[in-house]
Write a protein that holds these residues in place. Structure first.
Motif, PDB file in Angstrom:
ATOM      1  N   LYS A 131       0.679  -0.934   0.701  1.00  0.00           N
ATOM      2  CA  LYS A 131      -0.318   0.094  -0.009  1.00  0.00           C
ATOM      3  C   LYS A 131       0.786   1.183   0.445  1.00  0.00           C
ATOM      4  CE  LYS A 131      -4.254   1.970   2.635  1.00  0.00           C
ATOM      5  NZ  LYS A 131      -4.933   1.895   3.506  1.00  0.00           N
ATOM      6  N   SER A 132       1.495   1.418   0.609  1.00  0.00           N
ATOM      7  CA  SER A 132       2.706   2.043   0.820  1.00  0.00           C
ATOM      8  C   SER A 132       3.568   3.092  -0.137  1.00  0.00           C
ATOM      9  CB  SER A 132       4.430   2.371   2.267  1.00  0.00           C
ATOM     10  OG  SER A 132       4.771   1.057   1.951  1.00  0.00           O
ATOM     11  N   LYS A 133       3.718   1.218  -1.179  1.00  0.00           N
ATOM     12  CA  LYS A 133       4.768   1.711  -2.410  1.00  0.00           C
ATOM     13  C   LYS A 133       3.553   2.201  -3.702  1.00  0.00           C
ATOM     14  CE  LYS A 133       7.316  -1.289  -3.583  1.00  0.00           C
ATOM     15  NZ  LYS A 133       7.407  -3.075  -4.502  1.00  0.00           N
ATOM     16  N   ALA A 134       2.278   1.587  -3.773  1.00  0.00           N
ATOM     17  CA  ALA A 134       0.665   2.806  -4.616  1.00  0.00           C
ATOM     18  C   ALA A 134       0.834   3.893  -3.882  1.00  0.00           C
ATOM     19  CB  ALA A 134      -0.147   1.534  -4.259  1.00  0.00           C
ATOM     20  N   ASN A 135       0.262   4.226  -2.988  1.00  0.00           N
ATOM     21  CA  ASN A 135       0.127   5.598  -2.481  1.00  0.00           C
ATOM     22  C   ASN A 135       1.646   6.354  -2.411  1.00  0.00           C
ATOM     23  OD1 ASN A 135      -2.141   4.681  -2.360  1.00  0.00           O
ATOM     24  ND2 ASN A 135      -2.021   4.563   0.381  1.00  0.00           N
ATOM     25  N   LYS A 136       2.611   6.030  -2.576  1.00  0.00           N
ATOM     26  CA  LYS A 136       4.266   6.719  -2.783  1.00  0.00           C
ATOM     27  C   LYS A 136       3.986   7.499  -3.741  1.00  0.00           C
ATOM     28  CE  LYS A 136       8.805   6.840  -2.166  1.00  0.00           C
ATOM     29  NZ  LYS A 136       9.887   5.371  -2.008  1.00  0.00           N
ATOM     30  N   ILE A 137       4.182   8.869  -2.974  1.00  0.00           N
ATOM     31  CA  ILE A 137       4.260  10.260  -4.495  1.00  0.00           C
ATOM     32  C   ILE A 137       5.626  10.083  -4.975  1.00  0.00           C
ATOM     33  CG2 ILE A 137       3.462  12.754  -4.562  1.00  0.00           C
ATOM     34  CD1 ILE A 137       1.154  11.890  -2.447  1.00  0.00           C
ATOM     35  N   LYS A 138       5.713   9.875  -6.310  1.00  0.00           N
ATOM     36  CA  LYS A 138       6.660  10.052  -6.831  1.00  0.00           C
ATOM     37  C   LYS A 138       7.318  11.474  -7.382  1.00  0.00           C
ATOM     38  CE  LYS A 138       7.974   6.119  -8.432  1.00  0.00           C
ATOM     39  NZ  LYS A 138       7.482   4.865  -9.859  1.00  0.00           N
ATOM     40  N   VAL A 159     -12.833  14.318  -8.023  1.00  0.00           N
ATOM     41  CA  VAL A 159     -11.475  13.648  -8.284  1.00  0.00           C
ATOM     42  C   VAL A 159     -10.243  14.143  -7.732  1.00  0.00           C
ATOM     43  CG1 VAL A 159      -9.988  13.064 -10.322  1.00  0.00           C
ATOM     44  CG2 VAL A 159     -11.904  12.945 -10.477  1.00  0.00           C
ATOM     45  N   PRO A 160      -9.079  13.327  -7.361  1.00  0.00           N
ATOM     46  CA  PRO A 160      -8.346  13.653  -5.840  1.00  0.00           C
ATOM     47  C   PRO A 160      -7.012  13.827  -7.450  1.00  0.00           C
ATOM     48  CG  PRO A 160      -8.252  11.338  -5.522  1.00  0.00           C
ATOM     49  CD  PRO A 160      -9.344  11.838  -7.060  1.00  0.00           C
ATOM     50  N   PRO A 161      -5.754  14.547  -6.672  1.00  0.00           N
ATOM     51  CA  PRO A 161      -4.453  14.977  -7.409  1.00  0.00           C
ATOM     52  C   PRO A 161      -4.190  13.551  -7.188  1.00  0.00           C
ATOM     53  CG  PRO A 161      -4.480  16.209  -5.031  1.00  0.00           C
ATOM     54  CD  PRO A 161      -6.342  15.755  -5.523  1.00  0.00           C
ATOM     55  N   THR A 162      -2.879  13.542  -8.154  1.00  0.00           N
ATOM     56  CA  THR A 162      -2.348  12.788  -8.467  1.00  0.00           C
ATOM     57  C   THR A 162      -0.424  13.047  -8.430  1.00  0.00           C
ATOM     58  OG1 THR A 162      -1.884  10.110  -8.630  1.00  0.00           O
ATOM     59  CG2 THR A 162      -3.023  12.137 -10.520  1.00  0.00           C
ATOM     60  N   ASN A 163       0.238  12.215  -8.345  1.00  0.00           N
ATOM     61  CA  ASN A 163       1.283  12.745  -9.349  1.00  0.00           C
ATOM     62  C   ASN A 163       1.689  11.608 -10.245  1.00  0.00           C
ATOM     63  OD1 ASN A 163       1.924  15.135  -7.699  1.00  0.00           O
ATOM     64  ND2 ASN A 163       2.943  14.215  -6.297  1.00  0.00           N
ATOM     65  N   SER A 164       1.058  10.374 -10.194  1.00  0.00           N
ATOM     66  CA  SER A 164       0.926   9.184 -11.591  1.00  0.00           C
ATOM     67  C   SER A 164       0.875   9.808 -13.052  1.00  0.00           C
ATOM     68  CB  SER A 164       0.559   8.308 -10.556  1.00  0.00           C
ATOM     69  OG  SER A 164       0.709   7.160 -11.394  1.00  0.00           O
ATOM     70  N   THR A 165       2.103   8.982 -13.450  1.00  0.00           N
ATOM     71  CA  THR A 165       2.108   9.635 -14.909  1.00  0.00           C
ATOM     72  C   THR A 165       1.034   8.874 -16.494  1.00  0.00           C
ATOM     73  OG1 THR A 165       4.425   8.512 -15.385  1.00  0.00           O
ATOM     74  CG2 THR A 165       3.710  11.176 -15.040  1.00  0.00           C
ATOM     75  N   LYS A 166       0.222   7.834 -15.884  1.00  0.00           N
ATOM     76  CA  LYS A 166      -0.209   6.940 -16.236  1.00  0.00           C
ATOM     77  C   LYS A 166      -1.370   7.619 -16.187  1.00  0.00           C
ATOM     78  CE  LYS A 166       0.880   3.245 -12.991  1.00  0.00           C
ATOM     79  NZ  LYS A 166       0.695   2.247 -11.753  1.00  0.00           N
ATOM     80  N   ARG A 167      -1.789   6.381 -18.330  1.00  0.00           N
ATOM     81  CA  ARG A 167      -3.478   6.699 -18.625  1.00  0.00           C
ATOM     82  C   ARG A 167      -4.085   6.107 -18.738  1.00  0.00           C
ATOM     83  NH1 ARG A 167      -0.468  10.531 -23.292  1.00  0.00           N
ATOM     84  NH2 ARG A 167      -0.047  12.205 -22.227  1.00  0.00           N
ATOM     85  N   LEU A 208       7.637  14.946  -9.089  1.00  0.00           N
ATOM     86  CA  LEU A 208       7.103  15.213 -10.642  1.00  0.00           C
ATOM     87  C   LEU A 208       9.718  15.926 -11.216  1.00  0.00           C
ATOM     88  CD1 LEU A 208       3.568  16.441 -10.276  1.00  0.00           C
ATOM     89  CD2 LEU A 208       5.125  14.056 -11.202  1.00  0.00           C
ATOM     90  N   ASN A 209       8.876  15.711 -12.164  1.00  0.00           N
ATOM     91  CA  ASN A 209      10.548  16.779 -12.837  1.00  0.00           C
ATOM     92  C   ASN A 209      10.250  16.032 -13.886  1.00  0.00           C
ATOM     93  OD1 ASN A 209      10.863  13.601 -13.229  1.00  0.00           O
ATOM     94  ND2 ASN A 209      12.798  13.640 -11.641  1.00  0.00           N
ATOM     95  N   GLY A 210      10.915  17.422 -14.448  1.00  0.00           N
ATOM     96  CA  GLY A 210      11.558  17.026 -16.093  1.00  0.00           C
ATOM     97  C   GLY A 210       9.926  17.877 -16.519  1.00  0.00           C
ATOM     98  N   GLY A 241      -2.704  11.451 -15.840  1.00  0.00           N
ATOM     99  CA  GLY A 241      -1.957  12.009 -14.607  1.00  0.00           C
ATOM    100  C   GLY A 241      -1.143  12.722 -15.176  1.00  0.00           C
ATOM    101  N   PRO A 242      -0.235  13.931 -14.416  1.00  0.00           N
ATOM    102  CA  PRO A 242      -0.178  13.812 -13.434  1.00  0.00           C
ATOM    103  C   PRO A 242      -1.065  14.961 -12.866  1.00  0.00           C
ATOM    104  CG  PRO A 242       1.777  14.801 -13.958  1.00  0.00           C
ATOM    105  CD  PRO A 242       0.989  13.649 -15.729  1.00  0.00           C
ATOM    106  N   ARG A 243      -1.756  14.908 -11.858  1.00  0.00           N
ATOM    107  CA  ARG A 243      -2.834  16.541 -11.649  1.00  0.00           C
ATOM    108  C   ARG A 243      -2.940  16.772 -10.482  1.00  0.00           C
ATOM    109  NH1 ARG A 243      -6.419  11.398 -12.897  1.00  0.00           N
ATOM    110  NH2 ARG A 243      -6.530  11.788 -10.376  1.00  0.00           N
TER     111      ARG A 243
END
Length: 527
Positions: free
Chosen positions: A89-96, A213-221, A98-100, A139-141
């Motif tokens: 769960k921590s790995k899934a919720n871990k906010i990476k 819709v909550p914010p997220t740093n994931s770049t998935k589509r 953002l860069n670049g 994402g990201p949002r």
């Protein structure tokens, strides 16, 4: 023995004594030997019982040890699984971080949403299907988004969508969450005419539906259906047709760090009109009484205005007016045609409901005062004038004890219905449901069977149709003619009364007009 028998008597006695002593000693030894064998057998039995008891104790101890060992293993296994789940769960919720390009994309999305919010007159962004996929689905949002799926086109005739859109506009006008909140909150209206491809992919069966819709740093589509169905249940508001703007504000407060969203409740226009009419009535009353009694400023001797003010204060207090001020309770619940005057629950109330309760309490008190005054008044001392006669006639009709009792029973039943429907359903109009048997169909069937077995039930079932036919025949033959005659007589008397009182009424109106003209015109000429 033969020699002893032939020996002298003394020797014979001595020999018998010795023989008896030997026999006695032999019997004692035999008894001792027998007792030793018996006691030895009991000792062996006790030893065997003790061994069996010790074996049982050892077996029970062994079982307890095995149970403790298995319980320890189970706990260790559960702890390991919990650690794995927490790690996953921590790995899934871990906010990476953002860069670049991802950071640049997230910033451009926030600027786009803010520009669209500013361009919209009501603060609601209207999106197409492609914009929804880019700014909501992918994402990201860096923002929260309240997305409402609606069908506002008149061809769909969705009145719930229209009323819900009005409440959403009320929420956006009262707040500025896109600029003040961190992270910002945007409001998006996804209409079917602009994004029918999204609606077809989600396979909606009814609208309106709202999600946050909550914010997220994931770049998935992810795909649109996958993104929608994987959204947590806490972020789903569901159908918003019966929700007010404050309900949506509470939904945002539960799922975001924002905790200070307040929706102002404007006072209805009816209250302004009622207040103006009341002030105008009081002013007219004071002016007319001042002109008649000759002193416009001498109002301290008139107790009627004070009495009216005290009655209003009493009704306000009886309806818990202080609670409304302290808790800032809303005027009503719902919106449109689904307005709720009574709060659905025992935790709060609406202003309309409190005013209804206080007004009813005040009306009951006034009726009691009028009935008491009327009962104690002496009618024979003063001959009644026309107005008094009309007033007493109306009082005798409206404030008839039977009419008052029927009206009181009706009002009481309505209040019981309101309490049962909105406050406590188990109250059931006073017949409290304390067991599920009272809600079962079998209970009612058995109750009907029991009633039919009683004397009253047998008589009612036997004579129900006969009695109804008898009453219908009695009404046709006896009551109908009497009711028609009474109606005709009443209309004739009303017409005669109007013809008799018409000259008197016009005369009084002329006298009042003359009095007003002389007083007002005289004061005007003097000024």
């Amino acid at each position: 023995l033969g020699d002893l028998w032939t020996s002298p008597p003394a020797m014979r006695v001595l020999a018998l004594l010795l023989l008896s002593a030997l026999l006695f000693a032999g019997s004692v030894d035999a008894k001792k030997a027998g007792s030793k064998t018996v006691h030895g057998g009991t000792k062996n039995e006790k030893l065997r019982k003790r061994e069996r008891r010790d074996q049982r104790k050892m077996a029970a101890k062994k079982r307890r040890k095995e149970l403790r060992r298995s319980e320890r293993k189970r706990r260790i296994k559960e702890k390991v699984l919990q650690l794995k789940r927490d790690k996953k769960k921590s790995k899934a919720n871990k906010i990476k971080p953002l860069n670049g390009k991802a950071l640049q994309l997230a910033g451009s999305k926030v600027e786009y949403m803010r520009s669209k919010t500013k361009d919209s007159p009501d603060g609601i962004i209207s999106m197409t299907g492609s914009a929804y996929k880019k700014y909501i689905n992918d994402g990201p949002r860096g923002y929260y988004t309240l997305v409402v799926y609606t069908a506002l086109d008149p061809q769909f005739q969705c009145t719930i969508c229209t009323s819900m859109n009005k409440q959403l506009k009320k929420l956006t006008r009262a707040t500025n969450l896109s600029e003040t909140a961190d992270p910002p909150v945007f409001f998006v209206n996804l209409d079917y005419t602009n994004a029918n491809d999204i609606f077809n992919q989600l396979n909606f069966r009814h609208v309106p539906i709202a999600i946050l819709v909550p914010p997220t740093n994931s770049t998935k589509r992810p795909s649109v259906p996958s993104f929608y169905h994987k959204l947590a249940q806490a972020y789903r508001l569901g159908s918003t047709g019966r929700l007010a703007a404050q309900d949506m504000a509470n939904f945002i407060q539960r799922n975001t760090p924002i905790q200070d969203i307040t929706i102002p409740q404007p006072m209805p226009k009816a209250y302004y009109y009622v207040g103006l009419l009341a002030l105008a009535g009081i002013a007219i009353y004071l002016v007319v009484t001042g002109l008649i009694f000759g002193n416009v400023l001498k109002y301290r001797d008139y107790t009627t205005p004070y009495f009216v003010i005290v009655l209003g204060f009493y009704a306000w207090c009886a309806g818990a007016g202080m609670y409304n001020i302290i808790r800032s309770t809303p005027w009503h619940g719902g919106h449109g045609r689904d307005i709720q005057y009574f709060y659905p629950g025992s935790g709060s109330q609406y202003v309309y409901g409190s005013l209804i309760v206080g007004g009813t309490n005040l009306a009951i008190g006034l009726v009691l005062i009028i009935l008491n005054t009327w009962a104690l008044s002496d009618v024979e001392k003063k001959p009644p004038s026309t107005f008094r006669w009309v007033g007493r006639l109306l009082l005798s009709v409206v404030f008839n004890p039977w009419v008052v009792m029927a009206l009181a029973a009706y009002i009481w039943w309505q209040f019981l219905g309101v309490y049962t429907a909105n406050k406590n359903s188990s109250y059931n109009y006073g017949a409290i449901r304390d067991h599920e048997l009272f809600d079962s169909e079998q209970f009612y069937k058995e109750s009907v069977k029991w009633f039919k077995r009683t004397i009253l039930g047998k008589f009612s079932v036997k004579n129900y149709r006969k009695g109804s036919r008898y009453l219908a025949r009695f009404y046709r033959k006896v009551l109908r003619s009497r009711v028609n005659a009474a109606t005709n007589y009443g209309s004739a008397m009303a017409y005669k009364f109007w013809n008799d009182t018409q000259p008197f009424i016009f005369e009084k109106i002329g006298d009042l007009q003359e009095l007003v003209d002389t007083r007002i015109l005289g004061v005007k000429d003097e000024l």
